[in-house]
Design a protein around this motif. Structure first.
Motif, PDB file in Angstrom:
ATOM      1  N   TRP A   1       0.779  -1.315  -0.163  1.00 23.53           N
ATOM      2  CA  TRP A   1      -0.069   0.059   0.040  1.00 23.53           C
ATOM      3  C   TRP A   1       0.909   1.235  -0.086  1.00 23.53           C
ATOM      4  O   TRP A   1       0.781   1.962  -0.865  1.00 23.53           O
ATOM      5  CB  TRP A   1      -0.847   0.052   1.434  1.00 23.53           C
ATOM      6  CG  TRP A   1      -1.632   1.153   1.385  1.00 23.53           C
ATOM      7  CD1 TRP A   1      -1.486   2.214   2.157  1.00 23.53           C
ATOM      8  CD2 TRP A   1      -3.035   1.737   0.430  1.00 23.53           C
ATOM      9  NE1 TRP A   1      -2.278   3.385   2.051  1.00 23.53           N
ATOM     10  CE2 TRP A   1      -3.349   2.887   0.936  1.00 23.53           C
ATOM     11  CE3 TRP A   1      -3.649   0.804  -0.338  1.00 23.53           C
ATOM     12  CZ2 TRP A   1      -4.482   3.440   0.351  1.00 23.53           C
ATOM     13  CZ3 TRP A   1      -4.550   1.669  -1.012  1.00 23.53           C
ATOM     14  CH2 TRP A   1      -4.977   2.920  -0.391  1.00 23.53           C
TER      15      TRP A   1
ATOM     16  N   ARG B   1      -1.046   3.255  -3.117  1.00 19.87           N
ATOM     17  CA  ARG B   1      -1.680   4.556  -2.428  1.00 19.87           C
ATOM     18  C   ARG B   1      -1.221   5.525  -3.703  1.00 19.87           C
ATOM     19  O   ARG B   1      -2.052   6.693  -3.742  1.00 19.87           O
ATOM     20  CB  ARG B   1      -1.338   4.744  -1.226  1.00 19.87           C
ATOM     21  CG  ARG B   1       0.335   5.156  -0.895  1.00 19.87           C
ATOM     22  CD  ARG B   1       0.346   5.447   0.589  1.00 19.87           C
ATOM     23  NE  ARG B   1      -0.506   6.483   1.006  1.00 19.87           N
ATOM     24  CZ  ARG B   1      -0.548   6.756   2.224  1.00 19.87           C
ATOM     25  NH1 ARG B   1       0.083   6.234   3.116  1.00 19.87           N
ATOM     26  NH2 ARG B   1      -1.298   7.956   2.799  1.00 19.87           N
TER      27      ARG B   1
ATOM     28  N   ASN C   1      -6.914   6.181  -1.488  1.00 19.03           N
ATOM     29  CA  ASN C   1      -5.586   6.490  -2.128  1.00 19.03           C
ATOM     30  C   ASN C   1      -5.087   8.055  -2.046  1.00 19.03           C
ATOM     31  O   ASN C   1      -5.831   8.830  -1.560  1.00 19.03           O
ATOM     32  CB  ASN C   1      -5.208   5.823  -3.394  1.00 19.03           C
ATOM     33  CG  ASN C   1      -6.124   6.552  -4.280  1.00 19.03           C
ATOM     34  OD1 ASN C   1      -6.578   7.766  -4.306  1.00 19.03           O
ATOM     35  ND2 ASN C   1      -6.169   5.967  -5.602  1.00 19.03           N
TER      36      ASN C   1
END
Length: 776
Positions: A261, A266, A289
């Protein structure tokens, strides 16, 4: 087996029958809706199919196939098993190839753990044959390596540190084979990771497939791939991203998933969805995100369900017109089984909250930041979700599924005659002191913590054994005993034992048995410190009771439940006929920090012992075994092994309530089932119409349940700890036939009513004016 498009699966010689079989289906789960996060609507169940044509396609997803590959030849392809000689993996890909046009499937994504044992060519050959079906059908796919597909799956070893020349995954599914796919875009320098570009409804999508433990270099390569295709929406597939909480429903983030992530997802708005396997069960999480847009993370893995996954795959219908992604979990293998082989575990579709659901996503708005020209295609496809259901369910009627609900109280479990011991921890809390006990509520078999000075462990600490409220959510006891710090390298362990004269010590269980427990492995588990640790042991020495000499375990205890070096539950027992030697049942890999219900059922009629994990029977069970061979009246142990006549190798984790029954019972009587609320009884009304008129109604019921009495008396009461209840009415009754009705309630469940009729004499009429005058 050939599956035609008009008849997608064989259903036996006659339609499947409906059976009221009580069983647990796959991973135990309860209903829980996910909230709206990051602007995406997440519905808990599939919405009604839109009957209007729309721009639609289906992405097919193959979760962990490792057990299909492992047991294809030894089990699934045996003619006596299902008669057609095919395994679930082969049936999955055949069905997808046959129905790709009907379901408008442009692409298939495999989520890793292609095989179970990386060094076994026979497993890779099975996987190769199954995926070759997609090759031959020109149905493009991606495939990635899971932890079982690499030589060393240590968390701190990344793909650029592998000896690539020794990785079988590259031999069977490397870049050369990937390049045969029309969608193949390229691989990273290791060859372990790849990306594919497929077209659907006039738009292009990318599947970015990252194998086990992507290195920084691999993540940089993935960044570069997306930068080279800046207007393409991306689905990231990886073997691990999202985990599942012990309740089997709630999403749980992992350290590696957060690494992906933070370092990849993100900051790349193109990634709108992630798919992973690895963790047993299904769940999902919506995150926001850096661009302020939602990313949906989905985990699906059925390997610990019936038959190693029972052939379930994911069907993701993308409706570009109406802005939805509808997800179904279906099994072409279930509907291919002969009718007479079906069990309650065999459902064509799994319909739990995270197994069937619809996501709301405005594709144009979601992709506007990088693909402003994204549009839906021609609205000419009917509901593909409904079409998939029509295909799979054509001519198939499966047995009734059975779900399991959480307990409403500490007494919410079935009471079973023949219970020899039932250890429960509720009411205890904190450190379990040396010499302290865990009670046997069945009576006579309390467990005592062995003092450190007597345990044989010079490194054990007083705080190594604690009782906690962190218990399996399906255990009504709501407590567990946890062992921390156990380490065979430093000889640190603690354990509990029954007394020398406990009745359960001498139970040979010749009539079969059911032994249940709840287990959790501590996150600190590692192979060097904790391999072959034991949770539940009937102590003794096999070499002293007529067991033939073996290379391994000849001086170990006759019976033990523990964890192998590969994190598999192992149940090993010497039967009453000790000369037969060891009999063993094995699970698949068990996740750490996750509760599991384990039931061991010995059926003397079949001479088998079956291990059930979270309700599903494992694939490798014990045969030619009845009861337990005993080394005298040696005690039962919690928390350690017993080898060479001494304790050793302690359990690193928790043990919940545990029960021993002297005969085999089914899931409807296990600790994960709920109490029978119909078992409320009225002993009999007692009527005294003398100077102090009284109607007393007594009865029996489930301790802690609420009993509501109506009829001649109206009152509620709670059943006492001794299982009895009483209500009273202190006023005279008119003569005649009267009735009292009692119902029992626990949580939101109410049982059937119990009724008793009785007759009142006329004396009450004589006394009535007196009591009215006195204001009684």
């Amino acid at each position: 087996m050939h599956l035609s498009r008009s008849t997608p699966a064989r259903h036996g010689d006659r339609p499947g029958r409906r059976a009221g079989v009580r069983a647990l289906t796959g991973v135990l789960a309860t209903a829980a809706a996910l909230s709206t996060v990051g602007g995406a609507v997440s519905a808990p169940a599939a919405q009604a199919a839109d009957t209007e044509p729309a721009s639609r396609f289906t992405l097919a997803v193959l979760p962990d196939t490792q057990f299909y590959s492992r047991y294809a030849e030894s089990q699934f392809e045996l003619p006596e098993r299902y008669g057609d000689g095919n395994n679930p993996f082969a049936v999955q890909t055949e069905w997808l190839a046959e129905n790709a046009d009907a379901l408008n499937v442009p692409f298939v994504a495999h989520l890793g753990d292609v095989v179970d044992q990386v060094g076994q060519d026979v497993e890779w050959r099975t996987a190769d044959a199954a995926m070759r079906t997609l090759d031959d059908a020109d149905l493009p796919y991606s495939i990635l390596a899971g932890n079982h597909d690499v030589r060393n799956s240590a968390d701190d070893l990344f793909d650029d540190q592998y000896d690539l020349a020794q990785e079988p995954f590259l031999d069977w599914f490397g870049p050369d084979r990937a390049a045969e796919q029309s969608t193949y875009g390229g691989s990273d320098p290791t060859g372990m990771n790849s990306y594919h570009l497929f077209e659907a409804e006039g738009q292009q999508f990318m599947v970015l497939a990252l194998s086990w433990r992507a290195s920084d270099a691999t993540l940089a390569w993935a960044d570069q791939v997306m930068a080279q295709h800046p207007t393409v929406p991306v689905i990231l597939t990886s073997h691990e991203v999202l985990n599942i909480e012990p309740d089997g429903v709630t999403p749980k983030e992992t350290a590696y998933g957060l690494r992906l992530w933070d370092q990849l997802i993100r900051g790349n708005d193109q990634i709108f969805m992630t798919l992973n396997g690895h963790f047993h069960g299904t769940s999902r999480l919506v995150k926001t995100n850096d661009a302020g847009n939602p990313v949906t993370e989905i985990v699906m893995d059925h390997q610990m369900a019936y038959e190693g996954g029972n052939g379930y795959l994911g069907l993701f219908e993308f409706d570009l017109t109406n802005g939805t992604i509808s997800v179904q979990t279906g099994s072409p293998w279930v509907v291919s089984k002969p009718t007479e082989k079906l069990t309650a575990y065999d459902q064509a579709f799994l319909e739990g909250d995270n197994q069937q659901f619809t996501l709301g996503i405005d594709f144009q708005q979601r992709f506007a930041g990088f693909a402003p020209d994204f549009t839906a295609g021609s609205p000419d496809e009917p509901s593909l979700t409904q079409r998939a259901r029509d295909i799979l369910l054509d001519g198939f009627v499966g047995p009734d599924p059975v779900t399991t609900e959480r307990p409403a109280g500490t007494s919410d479990f079935p009471q079973v005659p023949g219970t020899l011991a039932h250890w429960r921890m509720n009411g205890l809390e904190g450190t379990l002191a040396e010499g302290a006990t865990i009670p046997d509520v069945a009576g006579g078999n309390d467990l005592t913590r062995v003092p450190i000075a007597e345990s044989g462990s010079p490194t054990a600490q007083p705080g190594d054994v604690t009782v906690t409220g962190d218990a399996d959510p399906f255990s009504s006891d709501g407590a567990a005993v946890c062992f921390t710090g156990s380490n065979k390298q430093t000889n640190r362990f603690s354990y509990l034992t029954t007394s020398a004269d406990a009745p359960v010590n001498t139970a040979a269980l010749a009539g079969g048995y059911t032994i249940e427990t709840f287990l959790k492995i501590d996150p600190s588990w590692n192979q060097s410190d904790n391999a072959w640790m034991k949770a539940l042991v009937r102590s003794g020495n096999r070499s002293q009771i007529g067991v033939p000499e073996t290379r391994w375990d000849w001086t170990a205890s006759p019976v033990a439940l523990g964890l192998s070096n590969l994190k598999e539950f192992q149940w090993t027992e010497v039967p009453i006929e000790t000369a037969k030697g060891d009999r063993t049942a094995w699970s698949g890999e068990i996740m750490v920090d996750t509760w599991a219900h384990v039931a061991l059922v010995n059926d003397p009629a079949a001479a088998t012992t079956t291990m059930y994990v979270n309700g599903a029977p494992v694939l490798r069970n014990a045969s030619d075994t009845v009861g337990h061979g005993l080394d005298g009246a040696m005690p039962w142990l919690f928390g350690s092994d017993w080898v060479d006549d001494r304790a050793t190798n302690g359990w690193n984790g928790c043990i919940g309530e545990t029960r021993v029954i002297d005969h085999p019972v089914g899931p409807d009587q296990w600790l994960t089932a709920r109490a029978d609320l119909d078992a409320v009884a009225i002993t009999s009304p007692v009527v005294d119409q003398g100077l102090k008129p009284l109607l007393r109604v007594t009865g029996t019921g489930l301790a802690g349940a609420t009993v509501t009495v109506t009829g001649a008396v109206r009152a509620t009461t709670v059943v006492g700890a001794d299982g009895t209840w009483t209500v009273e009415l202190t006023r005279p009754l008119l003569p005649g036939t009267r009735e009292v009705v009692a119902t029992q309630t626990l949580g939101d469940r109410t049982g059937e009513a119990s009724r008793v009729r009785f007759r009142v004499t006329a004396v009450s009429v004589v006394l009535w004016p007196i009591y009215k005058l006195l204001g009684r």
